[in-house]
Scaffold this motif. Structure first.
Motif, PDB file in Angstrom:
ATOM      1  N   MET A  65       1.064  -1.026  -0.655  1.00  0.00           N
ATOM      2  CA  MET A  65      -0.053   0.028  -0.112  1.00  0.00           C
ATOM      3  C   MET A  65       0.605   1.458  -0.304  1.00  0.00           C
ATOM      4  O   MET A  65       1.997   1.240   0.590  1.00  0.00           O
ATOM      5  CB  MET A  65      -0.517  -0.092   0.965  1.00  0.00           C
ATOM      6  CG  MET A  65      -0.093   0.661   2.357  1.00  0.00           C
ATOM      7  SD  MET A  65      -1.270   0.258   4.092  1.00  0.00           S
ATOM      8  CE  MET A  65      -1.385  -1.621   4.102  1.00  0.00           C
ATOM      9  N   TYR A 113      -0.711   4.499   1.798  1.00  0.00           N
ATOM     10  CA  TYR A 113      -0.434   4.802   2.515  1.00  0.00           C
ATOM     11  C   TYR A 113      -1.904   4.567   2.890  1.00  0.00           C
ATOM     12  O   TYR A 113      -2.585   3.755   2.055  1.00  0.00           O
ATOM     13  CB  TYR A 113      -0.191   6.814   3.046  1.00  0.00           C
ATOM     14  CG  TYR A 113      -1.135   7.880   1.770  1.00  0.00           C
ATOM     15  CD1 TYR A 113      -1.917   8.042   2.622  1.00  0.00           C
ATOM     16  CD2 TYR A 113      -1.119   7.175   0.519  1.00  0.00           C
ATOM     17  CE1 TYR A 113      -3.558   8.709   1.760  1.00  0.00           C
ATOM     18  CE2 TYR A 113      -1.925   8.801  -0.301  1.00  0.00           C
ATOM     19  CZ  TYR A 113      -3.294   9.071   0.431  1.00  0.00           C
ATOM     20  OH  TYR A 113      -3.717   9.940  -0.443  1.00  0.00           O
ATOM     21  N   PHE A 114      -1.979   5.010   4.112  1.00  0.00           N
ATOM     22  CA  PHE A 114      -3.795   5.272   5.124  1.00  0.00           C
ATOM     23  C   PHE A 114      -3.687   6.093   5.785  1.00  0.00           C
ATOM     24  O   PHE A 114      -3.653   6.963   5.888  1.00  0.00           O
ATOM     25  CB  PHE A 114      -3.368   3.447   5.722  1.00  0.00           C
ATOM     26  CG  PHE A 114      -2.907   4.080   6.599  1.00  0.00           C
ATOM     27  CD1 PHE A 114      -3.572   4.160   8.021  1.00  0.00           C
ATOM     28  CD2 PHE A 114      -1.881   4.289   7.238  1.00  0.00           C
ATOM     29  CE1 PHE A 114      -3.193   4.569   9.543  1.00  0.00           C
ATOM     30  CE2 PHE A 114      -0.980   4.416   8.447  1.00  0.00           C
ATOM     31  CZ  PHE A 114      -1.975   5.063   9.440  1.00  0.00           C
ATOM     32  N   ASN A 115      -5.565   5.884   6.089  1.00  0.00           N
ATOM     33  CA  ASN A 115      -5.886   7.142   6.812  1.00  0.00           C
ATOM     34  C   ASN A 115      -7.146   6.379   7.318  1.00  0.00           C
ATOM     35  O   ASN A 115      -7.622   5.519   7.382  1.00  0.00           O
ATOM     36  CB  ASN A 115      -6.498   7.637   6.023  1.00  0.00           C
ATOM     37  CG  ASN A 115      -6.707   9.353   6.623  1.00  0.00           C
ATOM     38  OD1 ASN A 115      -6.534   9.773   7.964  1.00  0.00           O
ATOM     39  ND2 ASN A 115      -6.916  10.659   5.686  1.00  0.00           N
ATOM     40  N   TYR A 162     -11.103   2.489   9.363  1.00  0.00           N
ATOM     41  CA  TYR A 162      -9.952   2.718   8.302  1.00  0.00           C
ATOM     42  C   TYR A 162      -9.659   2.447   6.725  1.00  0.00           C
ATOM     43  O   TYR A 162      -9.964   1.937   6.500  1.00  0.00           O
ATOM     44  CB  TYR A 162      -7.879   1.688   9.031  1.00  0.00           C
ATOM     45  CG  TYR A 162      -8.521   0.658   9.394  1.00  0.00           C
ATOM     46  CD1 TYR A 162      -7.673  -0.098   8.154  1.00  0.00           C
ATOM     47  CD2 TYR A 162      -8.353   0.027   9.983  1.00  0.00           C
ATOM     48  CE1 TYR A 162      -7.396  -1.184   8.846  1.00  0.00           C
ATOM     49  CE2 TYR A 162      -8.532  -0.735  10.273  1.00  0.00           C
ATOM     50  CZ  TYR A 162      -7.904  -1.876   9.162  1.00  0.00           C
ATOM     51  OH  TYR A 162      -7.408  -3.122   9.837  1.00  0.00           O
ATOM     52  N   TYR A 163      -8.831   3.315   5.855  1.00  0.00           N
ATOM     53  CA  TYR A 163      -9.123   3.756   4.562  1.00  0.00           C
ATOM     54  C   TYR A 163      -7.413   2.988   4.302  1.00  0.00           C
ATOM     55  O   TYR A 163      -6.271   3.983   4.467  1.00  0.00           O
ATOM     56  CB  TYR A 163      -9.365   4.555   4.013  1.00  0.00           C
ATOM     57  CG  TYR A 163     -10.942   4.959   4.580  1.00  0.00           C
ATOM     58  CD1 TYR A 163     -12.227   4.902   4.233  1.00  0.00           C
ATOM     59  CD2 TYR A 163     -10.915   5.475   5.487  1.00  0.00           C
ATOM     60  CE1 TYR A 163     -13.022   5.021   4.853  1.00  0.00           C
ATOM     61  CE2 TYR A 163     -12.059   5.485   7.033  1.00  0.00           C
ATOM     62  CZ  TYR A 163     -13.212   5.714   5.647  1.00  0.00           C
ATOM     63  OH  TYR A 163     -14.480   5.882   6.600  1.00  0.00           O
ATOM     64  N   LEU A 164      -7.302   2.184   3.043  1.00  0.00           N
ATOM     65  CA  LEU A 164      -6.076   1.985   2.694  1.00  0.00           C
ATOM     66  C   LEU A 164      -5.948   1.920   0.965  1.00  0.00           C
ATOM     67  O   LEU A 164      -6.787   2.214  -0.105  1.00  0.00           O
ATOM     68  CB  LEU A 164      -5.315   0.186   2.773  1.00  0.00           C
ATOM     69  CG  LEU A 164      -5.513  -0.238   3.647  1.00  0.00           C
ATOM     70  CD1 LEU A 164      -4.946  -1.712   3.751  1.00  0.00           C
ATOM     71  CD2 LEU A 164      -4.973   0.567   5.175  1.00  0.00           C
ATOM     72  N   THR A 217      -3.996   1.547  -2.397  1.00  0.00           N
ATOM     73  CA  THR A 217      -2.482   0.536  -2.488  1.00  0.00           C
ATOM     74  C   THR A 217      -1.941   1.859  -4.034  1.00  0.00           C
ATOM     75  O   THR A 217      -2.392   2.958  -4.204  1.00  0.00           O
ATOM     76  CB  THR A 217      -3.804   0.034  -3.334  1.00  0.00           C
ATOM     77  OG1 THR A 217      -4.168   0.183  -4.977  1.00  0.00           O
ATOM     78  CG2 THR A 217      -4.516  -0.504  -2.417  1.00  0.00           C
ATOM     79  N   LYS A 230     -11.863   0.168   2.209  1.00  0.00           N
ATOM     80  CA  LYS A 230     -11.676  -0.015   3.572  1.00  0.00           C
ATOM     81  C   LYS A 230     -12.274  -1.079   4.485  1.00  0.00           C
ATOM     82  O   LYS A 230     -12.743  -2.036   4.078  1.00  0.00           O
ATOM     83  CB  LYS A 230     -13.259   0.835   3.453  1.00  0.00           C
ATOM     84  CG  LYS A 230     -14.025   1.596   4.685  1.00  0.00           C
ATOM     85  CD  LYS A 230     -15.118   2.436   4.585  1.00  0.00           C
ATOM     86  CE  LYS A 230     -16.093   2.140   5.804  1.00  0.00           C
ATOM     87  NZ  LYS A 230     -17.290   2.985   6.009  1.00  0.00           N
ATOM     88  N   LEU A 263       1.663   2.712  10.015  1.00  0.00           N
ATOM     89  CA  LEU A 263       1.355   2.551   9.376  1.00  0.00           C
ATOM     90  C   LEU A 263       3.222   1.372   9.429  1.00  0.00           C
ATOM     91  O   LEU A 263       4.604   2.826   9.066  1.00  0.00           O
ATOM     92  CB  LEU A 263       1.469   2.434   8.096  1.00  0.00           C
ATOM     93  CG  LEU A 263       1.666   1.419   6.881  1.00  0.00           C
ATOM     94  CD1 LEU A 263       1.309   0.494   6.399  1.00  0.00           C
ATOM     95  CD2 LEU A 263       1.522   2.878   5.021  1.00  0.00           C
ATOM     96  N   LEU A 306      -0.301  -2.497   9.977  1.00  0.00           N
ATOM     97  CA  LEU A 306      -0.975  -1.342  10.173  1.00  0.00           C
ATOM     98  C   LEU A 306      -1.764  -2.157  12.046  1.00  0.00           C
ATOM     99  O   LEU A 306      -1.653  -3.126  12.653  1.00  0.00           O
ATOM    100  CB  LEU A 306      -1.864  -1.096   9.271  1.00  0.00           C
ATOM    101  CG  LEU A 306      -2.988  -0.350   9.815  1.00  0.00           C
ATOM    102  CD1 LEU A 306      -2.309   1.302  10.077  1.00  0.00           C
ATOM    103  CD2 LEU A 306      -4.268   0.360   9.412  1.00  0.00           C
TER     104      LEU A 306
END
Length: 235
Positions: free
Chosen positions: A1, A3-5, A12-14, A16, A23, A222, A227
């Protein structure tokens, strides 16, 4: 991936390397995914409102609005507001959004129908040469703009420049309470926004850290392999 949020509900949301948004809920269960084949790289996913996500595709100057199940509910063409190629976006507290406009050399606040709500000051009055920003965040009635070569620029909610935090080399960051957090060389550091002091943070069991996100649910890291979620603030 890439980054994520994380939103304030713990979802949480990746993002790719294939520019897909995936999600998961707070328990780690897959919820859905969203992928656009024609809009180019997905640069930003703002999840501060989990019922109304904002995705930014700078190559085609396009902003997508998604619902909580990642279905597209609206699409906006930012070319209509004449922004430059180095534009950045983040949501504002009132569900409008902030845009750094490279061509106008200022911050602008826009409604989702592209109406201008706030026109920030012309930043040439404060800086020589163009800014090269990498990240924009509104937090606690202030705007924070990362320019890795200069530091982090702080603005009020009228887009007026206030001060420079002398922390260079930061591409992304997050803020929680009085602390600004970022990752450097696999470790997390934080900067006290009032005392102006910097320190290294310790997260037991975490190594090779690539990104940090913080919210009321805790600290999310991360790493190269996983994660991780730390529910308490780690000193």
């Amino acid at each position: 991936m890439r980054y994520f949020n994380v939103d304030h509900l713990g979802n949480y949301y990746l993002i790719t390397r294939a520019n897909e948004l995936v999600k998961y809920d707070a328990s780690g269960q897959w919820v859905g995914n969203h992928r656009q084949q024609v809009l180019g790289p997905l640069e930003m996913a703002d999840v501060s409102n989990p019922m109304q996500l904002l995705l930014f595709y700078p190559e085609f100057s396009t902003l997508l609005q998604l619902d909580n199940m990642l279905y597209t509910t609206n699409r906006f063409a930012l070319s209509d507001v004449n922004q430059g190629s180095r534009s950045l976006l983040c949501r504002s507290f009132d569900n409008n959004f902030w845009l750094y406009d490279e061509r106008a050399f200022r911050l602008r606040k826009l409604a989702l129908d592209m109406r201008s709500v706030v026109q920030g000051e012309w930043l040439q009055n404060h800086f020589d040469g163009a800014l090269k920003p990498s990240y924009l965040l509104e937090y606690n009635e202030q705007l924070y703009l990362a320019d890795p070569g200069r530091g982090i620029l702080v603005f009020d909610l009228y887009g007026r420049y206030k001060r420079l935090l002398p922390i260079k080399g930061i591409a992304r960051f997050d803020i929680d309470g009085d602390y600004l957090y970022w990752v450097k060389d696999g470790f997390v550091y934080r900067y006290h926004l009032q005392n102006l002091t910097e320190e290294k943070c310790n997260y037991p069991g975490a190594s090779g850290i690539r990104q940090i996100r913080v919210n009321s649910q805790g600290h999310y890291l991360l790493t190269q392999d996983a994660l991780l979620h730390y529910r308490q603030n780690v000193r």
